[in-house]
Design an enzyme around this catalytic site. Structure first.
Site, short mmCIF file in Angstrom:
data_model
loop_
_atom_site.label_atom_id
_atom_site.label_comp_id
_atom_site.label_asym_id
_atom_site.label_seq_id
_atom_site.Cartn_x
_atom_site.Cartn_y
_atom_site.Cartn_z
N LYS A 117 0.81 -1.22 0.00
CA LYS A 117 0.00 0.00 0.00
C LYS A 117 0.85 1.27 0.00
O LYS A 117 0.45 2.28 -0.59
CB LYS A 117 -1.00 0.00 1.15
CG LYS A 117 -0.46 -0.24 2.54
CD LYS A 117 -1.60 -0.37 3.54
CE LYS A 117 -1.09 -0.65 4.94
NZ LYS A 117 -0.49 -2.00 5.06
N ASN A 140 -1.53 6.78 6.76
CA ASN A 140 -0.68 5.84 7.50
C ASN A 140 0.77 5.94 7.05
O ASN A 140 1.67 5.47 7.72
CB ASN A 140 -1.20 4.41 7.28
CG ASN A 140 -0.51 3.40 8.16
OD1 ASN A 140 -0.48 3.54 9.38
ND2 ASN A 140 0.07 2.38 7.56
N HIS A 188 -1.73 -8.38 12.25
CA HIS A 188 -2.35 -7.66 13.37
C HIS A 188 -3.46 -8.48 14.04
O HIS A 188 -4.42 -7.92 14.59
CB HIS A 188 -2.93 -6.33 12.89
CG HIS A 188 -1.95 -5.44 12.21
ND1 HIS A 188 -0.79 -4.99 12.82
CD2 HIS A 188 -1.91 -4.94 10.94
CE1 HIS A 188 -0.10 -4.25 11.97
NE2 HIS A 188 -0.75 -4.22 10.83
#
Length: 448
Positions: A117, A140, A188
């Site tokens: 990303k 981010n 995560h």
């Protein structure tokens, strides 16, 4: 968004928390800040913001109950008792991306996925700028989204945001004009609880999209390929992948767009690896969705060298090439990096796997030259690969590079792509990559 006179409580004072505080104050809110940590700069914060009430350390359950709105930094556990109490009391809770989406009037391009990303986000920004557009890039990646908003003057022509699952988990009505989910692999899970919750957070990127918007998906990823039935009506879904029938594909030795024909020869793309060819295709579809001309897309692809710590070639020593892919913080990223280089490979693996299943490494490492493990889950990886290939253990990065150099033969590649998070041993993945580069360069000094 009107926050004038409202009581806004900001939870978390990392980089994003600072952006939330600055934005809330600019919008006229009365602010209170809370962080579970006892921050070293607490006294400085109180001096800089004398009108703000700061609370550090343990949080009583009723801490936020007087708030009109709660602004949440990404990554904070939703099970925090004070946060649970606020939710039960019906207090509005917004993350930074949800707040950003309510403030801006400019179009947004949003990118998420387990891997790639940052590269795609940066590429889309470069493509837009090559077309003469004023593009603000962050989220981010780099600058927090709220800090991209101008305090005075006009907004940029568009925003390009990288979004994490933590940020998306706090989104409700966030509405990008174009969005992409590049891929999904377990990551995560220690925070989300399980893979299903992690996947659900990623899909929030398109939940509020509507007619005329564009969603870009990976045709070769099992999760993203199955998403179209969940996409709101009227959203245009486009796929990138290897097959000619997709909207963006690799045909022979060329990147191609179905709408525009051949885009670029693969040998003109500075980015290494098949996964980066896919990243280029995804970025091209997003840019075209924002009416960026093909000429600008080609220009950006020809000149973009890639981001640090993402399959970056550091040196060649005695016929062995050394690659820094420290951003390979999960299994999917590491498998893509391995497939992007010719073998044989000597892998440096390990760190904090965060509960992920690393068993696919057994087959991926079969036939490679060797592995050096380090970090918290190094012993787990060592046991996993026992009998598959030679495995060495290292106490630190310098020793890992030394042992990898011993295992490697002329024509091999040494690849740091740990399949794990870095914070058990390093400040972050950048620190891990820098220490790798220092250790590699020390090899050349030893040979001098």
């Amino acid at each position: 968004m009107d926050m004038n006179g409202k009581k806004a409580y900001i939870l978390g004072m990392g980089k994003t928390g600072h952006s939330l505080l600055r934005t809330a104050l600019r919008l006229g809110a009365h602010c209170r800040v809370a962080d579970t940590r006892l921050l070293q700069d607490a006294a400085d914060l109180r001096r800089r913001y004398p009108a703000v009430d700061f609370h550090f350390g343990d949080m009583p359950e009723d801490l936020f109950l007087e708030a009109d709105i709660l602004l949440l930094s990404p990554g904070l556990a939703p099970s925090l008792p004070a946060l649970v109490s606020a939710r039960r009391a019906g207090i509005e809770i917004l993350g930074d991306i949800e707040l950003f989406g309510r403030i801006t009037r400019a179009p947004i391009v949003a990118i998420t996925g387990s891997n790639g990303k940052s590269t795609v986000t940066t590429l889309v920004g470069e493509m837009a700028r090559a077309a003469g557009l004023r593009a603000a890039v962050g989220g981010n990646l780099g600058t927090p989204a709220l800090d991209l908003l101008p305090e005075t003057g006009p907004e940029p022509d568009l925003y390009v945001l990288e979004l994490s699952s933590f940020q998306l988990a706090a989104c409700h009505d966030f509405h990008p004009r174009a969005a992409a989910i590049l891929n999904l692999s377990p990551d995560h899970l220690d925070w989300h609880g399980d893979y299903a919750a992690y996947a659900a957070a990623k899909t929030r990127i398109f939940r509020a999209m509507g007619a005329g918007d564009t969603l870009v998906l990976n045709a070769g990823d099992t999760f993203t390929a199955a998403l179209p039935p969940q996409v709101p009506a009227g959203v245009r879904v486009q796929f990138f992948g290897g097959a000619d029938e997709h909207d963006a594909s690799i045909a022979g030795d060329r990147l191609c767009l179905r709408s525009d024909g051949p885009l670029l020869d693969l040998d003109q793309l500075p980015l290494r690896g098949a996964h980066n060819a896919e990243n280029a295709l995804a970025a091209a579809l997003l840019a075209r969705a924002m009416a960026v001309p093909v000429t600008a897309i080609r220009q950006a692809l020809r000149t973009f060298p890639g981001l640090p710590h993402r399959l970056a070639r550091i040196a060649e020593i005695n016929g062995v090439s050394y690659y820094d892919d420290s951003k390979g913080t999960n299994l999917g990223a590491t498998l893509k990096a391995m497939s992007g280089l010719p073998g044989p490979l000597v892998m440096i693996l390990g760190g904090d796997a965060k509960g992920a299943d690393l068993s696919p490494l057994r087959e991926a490492c079969r036939g490679q030259r060797g592995v050096v493990v380090l970090g918290k889950d190094g012993p787990q990886i060592s046991a996993l690969l026992a009998g598959i290939l030679p495995v060495e253990s290292a106490r630190n990065m310098a020793q890992a590079v030394e042992k990898a150099a011993v295992l490697a033969q002329r024509g091999d590649q040494v690849l740091l792509s740990p399949a794990c998070a870095s914070t058990d041993m390093f400040t972050d993945y950048q620190d891990r990559g820098r220490q790798f580069a220092v250790a590699v360069r020390a090899l050349t000094e030893d040979l001098a």
